[in-house]
Write a protein that holds these residues in place. Structure first.
Motif, PDB file in Angstrom:
ATOM      1  N   ILE A  48      31.384  -1.661 -35.605  1.00 50.26           N
ATOM      2  CA  ILE A  48      32.594  -1.780 -34.394  1.00 50.26           C
ATOM      3  C   ILE A  48      33.308  -2.979 -33.377  1.00 50.26           C
ATOM      4  O   ILE A  48      33.930  -3.024 -33.152  1.00 50.26           O
ATOM      5  N   ARG A  49      32.740  -4.062 -33.878  1.00 44.85           N
ATOM      6  CA  ARG A  49      32.992  -5.466 -33.914  1.00 44.85           C
ATOM      7  C   ARG A  49      34.585  -5.614 -34.559  1.00 44.85           C
ATOM      8  O   ARG A  49      35.445  -6.432 -34.260  1.00 44.85           O
ATOM      9  N   LYS A  50      34.659  -4.795 -35.159  1.00 49.39           N
ATOM     10  CA  LYS A  50      35.554  -5.129 -35.890  1.00 49.39           C
ATOM     11  C   LYS A  50      37.550  -4.576 -34.851  1.00 49.39           C
ATOM     12  O   LYS A  50      38.463  -4.987 -35.112  1.00 49.39           O
ATOM     13  N   TYR A  51      36.810  -3.344 -34.422  1.00 44.23           N
ATOM     14  CA  TYR A  51      37.632  -3.235 -33.184  1.00 44.23           C
ATOM     15  C   TYR A  51      37.803  -4.137 -31.441  1.00 44.23           C
ATOM     16  O   TYR A  51      38.364  -4.019 -30.837  1.00 44.23           O
ATOM     17  N   LEU A  52      36.609  -4.967 -31.505  1.00 45.74           N
ATOM     18  CA  LEU A  52      36.565  -5.967 -30.405  1.00 45.74           C
ATOM     19  C   LEU A  52      37.461  -7.153 -30.475  1.00 45.74           C
ATOM     20  O   LEU A  52      37.352  -7.535 -31.837  1.00 45.74           O
ATOM     21  N   ALA A 100      36.746  12.397 -34.118  1.00 41.70           N
ATOM     22  CA  ALA A 100      36.502  13.356 -35.400  1.00 41.70           C
ATOM     23  C   ALA A 100      37.390  13.472 -35.646  1.00 41.70           C
ATOM     24  O   ALA A 100      37.915  13.605 -36.977  1.00 41.70           O
ATOM     25  N   LYS A 101      39.295  13.641 -34.809  1.00 45.96           N
ATOM     26  CA  LYS A 101      40.515  13.707 -35.464  1.00 45.96           C
ATOM     27  C   LYS A 101      41.004  12.311 -35.904  1.00 45.96           C
ATOM     28  O   LYS A 101      41.345  12.505 -36.739  1.00 45.96           O
ATOM     29  N   ALA A 102      40.585  11.629 -35.421  1.00 45.93           N
ATOM     30  CA  ALA A 102      40.790  10.069 -35.778  1.00 45.93           C
ATOM     31  C   ALA A 102      40.061   9.527 -36.798  1.00 45.93           C
ATOM     32  O   ALA A 102      40.252   9.003 -38.395  1.00 45.93           O
ATOM     33  N   VAL A 103      38.677  10.209 -37.187  1.00 46.55           N
ATOM     34  CA  VAL A 103      37.528  10.189 -38.602  1.00 46.55           C
ATOM     35  C   VAL A 103      38.925  10.711 -39.733  1.00 46.55           C
ATOM     36  O   VAL A 103      39.485  10.437 -40.919  1.00 46.55           O
ATOM     37  N   ALA A 126      36.334   5.557 -26.316  1.00 42.22           N
ATOM     38  CA  ALA A 126      37.934   5.520 -26.004  1.00 42.22           C
ATOM     39  C   ALA A 126      38.202   4.364 -25.816  1.00 42.22           C
ATOM     40  O   ALA A 126      39.426   4.383 -26.190  1.00 42.22           O
ATOM     41  N   TYR A 127      37.623   2.975 -25.656  1.00 37.29           N
ATOM     42  CA  TYR A 127      38.293   2.289 -25.640  1.00 37.29           C
ATOM     43  C   TYR A 127      38.900   2.056 -27.416  1.00 37.29           C
ATOM     44  O   TYR A 127      40.266   1.246 -27.851  1.00 37.29           O
ATOM     45  N   ILE A 128      38.271   2.374 -28.575  1.00 29.41           N
ATOM     46  CA  ILE A 128      38.575   2.272 -29.420  1.00 29.41           C
ATOM     47  C   ILE A 128      39.560   3.066 -30.344  1.00 29.41           C
ATOM     48  O   ILE A 128      40.241   2.833 -30.696  1.00 29.41           O
ATOM     49  N   LEU A 129      39.891   3.605 -28.991  1.00 31.99           N
ATOM     50  CA  LEU A 129      40.625   5.044 -29.835  1.00 31.99           C
ATOM     51  C   LEU A 129      41.851   4.551 -29.354  1.00 31.99           C
ATOM     52  O   LEU A 129      43.082   4.895 -29.715  1.00 31.99           O
ATOM     53  N   LYS A 161      47.648   3.662 -27.666  1.00 35.75           N
ATOM     54  CA  LYS A 161      48.155   4.125 -26.374  1.00 35.75           C
ATOM     55  C   LYS A 161      47.337   4.481 -25.810  1.00 35.75           C
ATOM     56  O   LYS A 161      46.043   3.836 -26.558  1.00 35.75           O
ATOM     57  N   GLU A 162      47.624   4.469 -24.243  1.00 35.80           N
ATOM     58  CA  GLU A 162      45.983   5.037 -23.840  1.00 35.80           C
ATOM     59  C   GLU A 162      45.559   6.081 -23.867  1.00 35.80           C
ATOM     60  O   GLU A 162      46.072   6.570 -23.871  1.00 35.80           O
ATOM     61  N   TYR A 163      43.999   5.731 -23.791  1.00 32.02           N
ATOM     62  CA  TYR A 163      43.149   6.521 -23.624  1.00 32.02           C
ATOM     63  C   TYR A 163      43.697   7.808 -23.191  1.00 32.02           C
ATOM     64  O   TYR A 163      43.739   9.071 -23.302  1.00 32.02           O
TER      65      TYR A 163
END
Length: 501
Positions: A109-113, A95-98, A199-202, A208-210
């Motif tokens: 989600i493939r945008k971040y893989l 939510a914070k990232a949004v 968590a991986y996308i964050l 930064k590490e999760y």
């Protein structure tokens, strides 16, 4: 089930550490403690840690022993596995990232893989961030095959003294072979894949590490005794836990990033989370609890579950955590400004039934507060002197501003059943006998009295009371079908037993 004499109620109450605020909240807090002690006395739960919050006032307490006979009551330093409650931290960070405009809910989600992952769509509809946060991925199988196998071995204790031969790279590789057979966002299936990918996308968007992202958030909340994957360092402080057969169950080790499970925390730290949800004016709280998915089974926010609107309490949301050895839950109701946390270190069916009975009993009292449950308030008086207790009850039942549960017959019936559940059968019968003298035309009370007699193997008395219940029920314009079915069924059992004897 272990039996306790009534004196045990007094002893346990005296030995627990009580933290309360001033009246009238004290009255509620004392009732909550009484409920917890009665629940322990059923013998299915070793220990309870609980907290309640209402209109800025807080009460929390610990009961029982983590290991029976060891006198190791939980305390402020006791660390608990919070299992899937871990997910709400992942959801809050999403939510914070949004809000930070790092991600969008409708992002594929493939945008971040790193690889193409052509399989992560169904009929040209891709899995989105929103699907990760709402358990609505659309996979044919809940989890990757090897990941499921590893989790089973962890639960069995295979990796207690071994390194887990699986990591997030293996997980990402397995993800390439996952098949979708439903359109993402249309079907709810609770899973660990979504939170771990979140968590991986964050990590990707914040570079930064999760763990670093999470610990920064925990520091903002003042949760300095909440950790991710530090089991070895904090092992001696982590609560033991018992499984379905009352066996000791090993600690859960999450082989992935920690977005779905693996956090440990203390009750005081979880109280800080509760207060943050109820007292903070940060946009993050409102965003994280915004409804993102709804079906007949559940309403989902950002990994918060069971969002809803109660007739009395208004908007609420919650999350439970189950580690096969620890059962925990947190409930937040901002419209009525209350919250509840409860943790036990048992996970049998009987323990879980007692857990949820206690949890919802407490919630009812929180919803009704500042009104007090008159039945519960005077229960001990009825056990000491029923006639004096009745006088008190009749005096207070007209005070609808300060009390609820003001029907004497219904209250006596509930007290009797509570005593039956606690195996205080003789006391239960005394309450039921008193109840039928006060309300001699009540078919339900005679049915309850019959159950008490049946429990104590007084078969002739049980038979007489069931017959009386059926006779009174038959006089009604709309007979209670449950009483008819229950009474006739038990009369057959009694007749069979009387023939044998």
């Amino acid at each position: 089930m272990k039996k306790f004499i009534l004196l045990a109620i007094i002893v346990v109450s005296c030995n627990t550490k009580t933290k309360t605020t001033q009246k009238p909240f004290n009255k509620l807090a004392n009732l909550i403690d009484t409920y917890a002690v009665h629940t322990l006395n059923k013998g299915n739960i070793n220990s309870i840690a609980l907290a309640i919050y209402k209109n800025g006032e807080l009460h929390y307490n610990y009961f029982g022993e983590l290991d029976k006979g060891k006198n190791n009551t939980p305390n402020d330093s006791t660390l608990y596995e919070i299992a899937s409650i871990t997910k709400i931290f992942t959801g809050s960070l999403a939510a914070k990232a949004v809000l930070d405009k790092k991600i969008r809910l409708d992002d594929d989600i493939r945008k971040y893989l790193n690889d193409d992952y052509l399989n992560l769509e169904f009929e040209k509809t891709p899995i989105t961030i929103q699907n990760l946060l709402t358990h609505s991925l659309g996979f044919k199988n809940k989890h990757p095959k090897q990941f499921s196998s590893i989790n089973d071995k962890i639960a069995e204790g295979f990796y207690i003294n071994k390194t887990i031969d699986y990591n997030f790279d293996n997980f990402l590789e397995e993800l390439k072979h996952m098949e979708l057979d439903k359109k993402p966002g249309t079907f709810f299936e609770y899973n660990s894949v979504g939170p771990e990918l979140m968590a991986y996308i964050l990590q990707k968007v914040y570079q930064k590490e999760y763990k670093e992202i999470l610990y920064s958030f925990l520091k903002e909340l003042g949760m300095n005794n909440t950790y991710l994957k530090d089991f070895e360092k904090h092992k001696k402080y982590i609560a033991t836990g018992y499984g379905a057969k009352n066996e000791l169950v090993p600690l859960y080790k999450n082989p992935l990033i920690g977005g779905a499970g693996g956090m440990i925390s203390t009750l005081p730290d979880l109280i800080k989370l509760l207060k943050f949800q109820l007292e903070s004016k940060q946009p993050l709280v409102k965003e994280a609890t915004r409804r993102l998915f709804k079906n007949e089974e559940t309403n989902m926010g950002y990994l918060w579950q069971d969002l809803g609107i109660g007739q009395e309490e208004g908007f609420y949301y919650s999350k439970t955590g189950n580690s096969l050895r620890i059962q925990s839950g947190i409930l937040i109701c901002p419209d009525s400004n209350y919250g509840e946390i409860m943790i036990i270190n048992n996970n049998s069916d009987a323990a879980n039934n007692d857990y949820f009975d206690l949890f919802y009993t407490i919630e009812t009292d929180l919803i009704k507060y500042p009104k007090i449950n008159l039945k519960s308030y005077l229960k001990q008086d009825f056990l000491r002197d029923k006639k004096i207790a009745k006088q008190k009850f009749n005096q207070l039942k007209t005070d609808s501003k300060n009390y609820f549960n003001t029907d004497l017959s219904n209250s006596l019936n509930k007290i009797g059943y509570e005593l039956l559940e606690e195996k205080h059968t003789k006391k239960a019968i005394e309450i039921f006998e008193f109840a039928v003298t006060e309300d001699p035309e009540n078919a339900n009370l005679y049915n309850s009295l019959a159950e008490g007699y049946f429990e104590s193997k007084e078969l002739e008395k049980a038979k007489k009371s069931y017959l009386k219940s059926l006779m009174l029920n038959d006089k009604k314009e709309n007979p209670n079908q449950f009483l008819i079915k229950n009474g006739k069924s038990n009369l057959k059992k009694i007749d069979s037993l009387l023939k044998i004897n």
